[in-house]
Every structure is written in C-alpha cells, then in structure tokens.
Design a protein around this motif. Structure first.
Motif, PDB file in Angstrom:
ATOM      1  N   MET A  21      47.543  59.167  53.716  1.00 53.33           N
ATOM      2  CA  MET A  21      48.456  59.103  52.585  1.00 53.33           C
ATOM      3  C   MET A  21      48.505  57.657  52.089  1.00 53.33           C
ATOM      4  O   MET A  21      48.836  56.757  52.856  1.00 53.33           O
ATOM      5  CB  MET A  21      49.839  59.583  53.033  1.00 53.33           C
ATOM      6  N   ASP A  22      48.167  57.463  50.841  1.00 50.39           N
ATOM      7  CA  ASP A  22      48.160  56.114  50.293  1.00 50.39           C
ATOM      8  C   ASP A  22      49.431  55.847  49.480  1.00 50.39           C
ATOM      9  O   ASP A  22      50.337  56.688  49.417  1.00 50.39           O
ATOM     10  CB  ASP A  22      46.894  55.881  49.465  1.00 50.39           C
ATOM     11  N   GLN A  23      49.486  54.674  48.859  1.00 46.93           N
ATOM     12  CA  GLN A  23      50.670  54.263  48.111  1.00 46.93           C
ATOM     13  C   GLN A  23      50.929  55.186  46.915  1.00 46.93           C
ATOM     14  O   GLN A  23      52.076  55.466  46.580  1.00 46.93           O
ATOM     15  CB  GLN A  23      50.524  52.803  47.656  1.00 46.93           C
ATOM     16  N   ILE A  24      49.880  55.685  46.288  1.00 47.37           N
ATOM     17  CA  ILE A  24      50.068  56.600  45.145  1.00 47.37           C
ATOM     18  C   ILE A  24      50.697  57.903  45.614  1.00 47.37           C
ATOM     19  O   ILE A  24      51.616  58.431  44.972  1.00 47.37           O
ATOM     20  CB  ILE A  24      48.732  56.840  44.404  1.00 47.37           C
ATOM     21  N   ASP A  25      50.252  58.439  46.754  1.00 50.25           N
ATOM     22  CA  ASP A  25      50.872  59.646  47.307  1.00 50.25           C
ATOM     23  C   ASP A  25      52.354  59.405  47.583  1.00 50.25           C
ATOM     24  O   ASP A  25      53.195  60.259  47.306  1.00 50.25           O
ATOM     25  CB  ASP A  25      50.178  60.084  48.603  1.00 50.25           C
ATOM     26  N   LYS A  26      52.690  58.233  48.116  1.00 54.74           N
ATOM     27  CA  LYS A  26      54.098  57.908  48.381  1.00 54.74           C
ATOM     28  C   LYS A  26      54.898  57.854  47.088  1.00 54.74           C
ATOM     29  O   LYS A  26      56.039  58.313  47.036  1.00 54.74           O
ATOM     30  CB  LYS A  26      54.206  56.591  49.149  1.00 54.74           C
ATOM     31  N   GLN A  27      54.284  57.315  46.029  1.00 55.30           N
ATOM     32  CA  GLN A  27      54.966  57.278  44.737  1.00 55.30           C
ATOM     33  C   GLN A  27      55.199  58.699  44.213  1.00 55.30           C
ATOM     34  O   GLN A  27      56.268  59.001  43.678  1.00 55.30           O
ATOM     35  CB  GLN A  27      54.153  56.472  43.720  1.00 55.30           C
ATOM     36  N   ILE A  28      54.198  59.544  44.365  1.00 56.75           N
ATOM     37  CA  ILE A  28      54.336  60.938  43.933  1.00 56.75           C
ATOM     38  C   ILE A  28      55.475  61.610  44.698  1.00 56.75           C
ATOM     39  O   ILE A  28      56.338  62.265  44.105  1.00 56.75           O
ATOM     40  CB  ILE A  28      53.007  61.702  44.136  1.00 56.75           C
ATOM     41  N   LEU A  29      55.507  61.439  46.007  1.00 58.34           N
ATOM     42  CA  LEU A  29      56.570  62.034  46.824  1.00 58.34           C
ATOM     43  C   LEU A  29      57.939  61.488  46.425  1.00 58.34           C
ATOM     44  O   LEU A  29      58.919  62.233  46.360  1.00 58.34           O
ATOM     45  CB  LEU A  29      56.308  61.781  48.305  1.00 58.34           C
ATOM     46  N   PHE A  30      57.998  60.192  46.158  1.00 56.59           N
ATOM     47  CA  PHE A  30      59.255  59.575  45.739  1.00 56.59           C
ATOM     48  C   PHE A  30      59.793  60.266  44.484  1.00 56.59           C
ATOM     49  O   PHE A  30      60.966  60.632  44.411  1.00 56.59           O
ATOM     50  CB  PHE A  30      59.053  58.078  45.492  1.00 56.59           C
ATOM     51  N   HIS A  31      58.936  60.463  43.495  1.00 60.26           N
ATOM     52  CA  HIS A  31      59.366  61.093  42.248  1.00 60.26           C
ATOM     53  C   HIS A  31      59.708  62.574  42.440  1.00 60.26           C
ATOM     54  O   HIS A  31      60.679  63.070  41.851  1.00 60.26           O
ATOM     55  CB  HIS A  31      58.303  60.924  41.166  1.00 60.26           C
ATOM     56  N   LEU A  32      58.947  63.288  43.254  1.00 59.25           N
ATOM     57  CA  LEU A  32      59.233  64.709  43.508  1.00 59.25           C
ATOM     58  C   LEU A  32      60.553  64.891  44.249  1.00 59.25           C
ATOM     59  O   LEU A  32      61.254  65.879  44.029  1.00 59.25           O
ATOM     60  CB  LEU A  32      58.090  65.362  44.283  1.00 59.25           C
ATOM     61  N   GLN A  33      60.897  63.951  45.143  1.00 57.69           N
ATOM     62  CA  GLN A  33      62.185  64.041  45.847  1.00 57.69           C
ATOM     63  C   GLN A  33      63.348  63.986  44.877  1.00 57.69           C
ATOM     64  O   GLN A  33      64.346  64.665  45.053  1.00 57.69           O
ATOM     65  CB  GLN A  33      62.354  62.871  46.836  1.00 57.69           C
ATOM     66  N   GLY A  34      63.224  63.180  43.849  1.00 59.69           N
ATOM     67  CA  GLY A  34      64.301  63.020  42.884  1.00 59.69           C
ATOM     68  C   GLY A  34      64.371  64.140  41.863  1.00 59.69           C
ATOM     69  O   GLY A  34      65.435  64.475  41.363  1.00 59.69           O
ATOM     70  N   GLN A  35      63.197  64.730  41.560  1.00 56.59           N
ATOM     71  CA  GLN A  35      63.155  65.800  40.565  1.00 56.59           C
ATOM     72  C   GLN A  35      61.940  66.681  40.844  1.00 56.59           C
ATOM     73  O   GLN A  35      60.849  66.444  40.317  1.00 56.59           O
ATOM     74  CB  GLN A  35      63.083  65.214  39.156  1.00 56.59           C
ATOM     75  N   ALA A  36      62.129  67.692  41.646  1.00 51.47           N
ATOM     76  CA  ALA A  36      61.019  68.561  42.052  1.00 51.47           C
ATOM     77  C   ALA A  36      60.445  69.366  40.891  1.00 51.47           C
ATOM     78  O   ALA A  36      59.313  69.828  40.968  1.00 51.47           O
ATOM     79  CB  ALA A  36      61.466  69.506  43.166  1.00 51.47           C
ATOM     80  N   ARG A  37      61.190  69.505  39.819  1.00 57.69           N
ATOM     81  CA  ARG A  37      60.716  70.291  38.675  1.00 57.69           C
ATOM     82  C   ARG A  37      60.029  69.436  37.611  1.00 57.69           C
ATOM     83  O   ARG A  37      59.728  69.923  36.531  1.00 57.69           O
ATOM     84  CB  ARG A  37      61.894  71.047  38.056  1.00 57.69           C
ATOM     85  N   ILE A  38      59.751  68.189  37.923  1.00 58.03           N
ATOM     86  CA  ILE A  38      59.061  67.324  36.971  1.00 58.03           C
ATOM     87  C   ILE A  38      57.691  67.918  36.650  1.00 58.03           C
ATOM     88  O   ILE A  38      57.031  68.485  37.527  1.00 58.03           O
ATOM     89  CB  ILE A  38      58.934  65.878  37.533  1.00 58.03           C
ATOM     90  N   SER A  39      57.278  67.823  35.412  1.00 59.98           N
ATOM     91  CA  SER A  39      55.962  68.352  35.040  1.00 59.98           C
ATOM     92  C   SER A  39      54.876  67.458  35.622  1.00 59.98           C
ATOM     93  O   SER A  39      55.095  66.264  35.872  1.00 59.98           O
ATOM     94  CB  SER A  39      55.827  68.429  33.522  1.00 59.98           C
ATOM     95  N   MET A  40      53.716  68.025  35.835  1.00 54.96           N
ATOM     96  CA  MET A  40      52.600  67.244  36.366  1.00 54.96           C
ATOM     97  C   MET A  40      52.184  66.166  35.368  1.00 54.96           C
ATOM     98  O   MET A  40      51.780  65.077  35.763  1.00 54.96           O
ATOM     99  CB  MET A  40      51.410  68.143  36.719  1.00 54.96           C
ATOM    100  N   THR A  41      52.347  66.434  34.081  1.00 56.83           N
ATOM    101  CA  THR A  41      52.033  65.428  33.056  1.00 56.83           C
ATOM    102  C   THR A  41      52.974  64.239  33.191  1.00 56.83           C
ATOM    103  O   THR A  41      52.536  63.078  33.202  1.00 56.83           O
ATOM    104  CB  THR A  41      52.139  66.052  31.648  1.00 56.83           C
ATOM    105  N   GLU A  42      54.278  64.528  33.294  1.00 52.78           N
ATOM    106  CA  GLU A  42      55.269  63.458  33.433  1.00 52.78           C
ATOM    107  C   GLU A  42      55.095  62.721  34.755  1.00 52.78           C
ATOM    108  O   GLU A  42      55.203  61.491  34.812  1.00 52.78           O
ATOM    109  CB  GLU A  42      56.684  64.042  33.314  1.00 52.78           C
TER     110      GLU A  42
END
Length: 145
Positions: free
Chosen positions: A1-22
C-alpha cells in the motif's frame, strides 16, 4: 500500500459515497486509475465494506452503554446477544470479564430491563455513556508514515 492508496482510504473514510471521478481529482489520478486501486484494495480485504452511520438519537435510541460481562456459559450468552436488537457490538476480551458489549436502547429503563435479561447468563457491570467527544475517528490519516 503506497501513499496514494492511503490518500484514497483517507477520502473514502470521510465520504464512502464519493464518486470515483471526484476521488480521482482528490488524489490526482484518472477515474479509471482510482477505480482500479479501490477495486484492488477491496479484493485484498483492505476495504472490507462501506457503511452508513445512522444517528442513534434520531432513531429513538437515547441510552448508550458498555457492558462488561462475565459468564461460564458462553454459547447461551452469545445466542442471546446475537438475537438482541440492543447489542450493536460484542467483543471477547481478556481479564476479569469475558465480553464487552456496546448496547443502545430507547431509555435507561430499557437498559435496566436488558440488564435483567442478562442476569441468567452471568454477572456484569453497566457503564452508561454520558457523552462521546470522539465518536468516529478515522483509521487512516494523511500525516502517517
């Protein structure tokens, strides 16, 4: 898991319904690239599931408590707590008690009645939640290394 994966997880934790585009815009990746990373983390079990957090109070659950429980008949106790609509978490723990329960009820009277049902399975201590200054804290933060 790299830094980008951690960023993705960070954003999904806050809003799991975020669009993949956003989500892609948030981490400077294309929509297909971020979708592939999310799919890979789901397949590896890093992302276990997506949840909706429901307000306990707004659904009529005004009493929250933790119960430290000691029993010798774990099977009967677990059958009871699995079937109870009041138990939202159950953890096997070490120490003086066998289990830690998180319970939500409509009122402290209902909490007391729940405790009365527990009497036949063992002994317990009820810890009533007065307030929750930290209710949901993210597991992944962006300042981790």
């Amino acid at each position: 898991m790299d830094q980008i994966d951690k960023q993705i997880l960070f954003h999904l934790q806050g809003q799991a319904r975020i669009s993949m585009t956003e989500l892609g815009k948030s981490v400077n990746l294309s929509q297909p690239a971020v979708t592939e990373r999310v799919k890979r983390m789901e397949e590896k079990g890093i992302i276990e599931e997506y949840r909706t957090i429901v307000s306990a109070e707004k659904t009529g659950k005004h009493a929250s408590a933790y119960i430290l429980f000691r029993t010798r008949d774990c099977d009967a106790f677990l059958d009871f707590v699995r079937s109870s609509p009041h138990v939202i978490e159950c953890h096997r723990i070490s120490g003086e008690h066998n289990y830690l329960l998180k319970v939500l009820t409509e009122s402290t009277r209902n909490l007391e009645e729940f405790g009365n049902h527990l009497d036949k399975f063992g002994t317990y201590t009820i810890l009533i939640v007065m307030s929750s200054p930290i209710e949901h804290k993210p597991l992944i933060t962006l300042d981790e290394e």
